[in-house]
Design a protein around this motif. Structure first.
Motif: not given
Lengths: 106, 127
Positions: A31, A33, A35, A45, A48-49, A86, A88, A97, B45-47, B110-115, B117
């Motif tokens: 998946y 995403s 940004y 964001v 997503y997905q 970006y 992700q 990313f 960006l760096e996780w 795997r389906q998540y994202y950052f909603d 910040w």
């Protein structure tokens, strides 16, 4: 480690369609995403997905993901869309990313 | 409304430690994972890792293992990120973000994202 590759920059004329790509091994099986980050601001964001838009994100933003490439498409690009973008994805216990793409609207 | 409010800018000397806080409001803190992302000046960006406040489970990016610790205080809905043995290349804006879910199986992650910040915290490492 997994890598996502984006073009450093993309230019588009106002009102035209901008496409930003993100490449990774078998990315289509994951998946993606996307940004948006404007100067001095936190990322937001926009997709997503692979192809879902959060509430408040304009319909001109859309996404797709197949094979090794995810694509963010901005239809009818406006000056306010000028930003860094970006991609992700999640891979084997890490979020990754892409390096980011600077979108210029001129 | 969901808000993540981070602590203020820090200036540290090489070898020191820094602790950044991220206070959450507008949602049930234990229902979502908190993640940390950093951005060096002019870079991408760096996780860095995540923490699940409900269980204190953590996952750090391999290159920071041993130097980073993430924690959460559920009584104050605040997440923390501590980075030790600071170097000049740790100079960056550090962001906390809410992850869109809390179940830690790969099928869901795997389906998540950052909603949402935080506003970011600039950490400068300089002698």
């Amino acid at each position: 480690s997994y890598e996502l590759t984006q073009p450093p920059s993309v230019s588009v004329s106002p009102g035209q369609t901008a496409s930003i790509t993100c490449s990774g091994d078998k990315l289509g099986h994951k998946y993606a995403s996307w940004y948006q980050q404007k100067p001095g601001q936190s990322p937001v964001v926009v997709i997503y997905q692979n192809n879902k838009r959060p509430s408040g994100i304009p319909e001109r933003f859309s996404g797709s993901n197949s094979g090794n490439t995810a694509t963010l498409t901005i239809s009818g690009t406006q000056a306010i869309d000028e930003a860094d973008y970006y991609c992700q994805a999640w891979d084997t216990s890490s979020w990754v990313f892409g390096g980011g793409t600077e979108l210029t609207v001129l | 409304q969901v808000q993540l409010v981070q602590s203020g800018a820090e200036v540290k000397k090489p070898g020191a430690s820094v602790k950044v806080s991220c206070k959450a409001s507008g949602y049930t803190f234990t229902n979502f994972i908190i993640t940390w992302v950093r951005q060096a000046p002019g870079q991408g960006l760096e996780w860095m890792g995540w923490i699940r406040p409900s269980s204190d489970s953590t996952n750090y990016v391999q290159r920071l293992q041993g130097r980073v610790t993430m924690a959460a205080d559920t009584s104050t809905s605040t997440a923390y990120m501590e980075l030790r043995s600071l170097r000049s290349d740790d100079t960056a804006v550090y962001y906390c973000a809410r992850v869109s879910g809390r179940i830690l199986t790969d099928y869901y992650i795997r389906q998540y994202y950052f909603d949402y910040w935080g506003q970011g915290t600039l950490v400068t490492v300089s002698s």
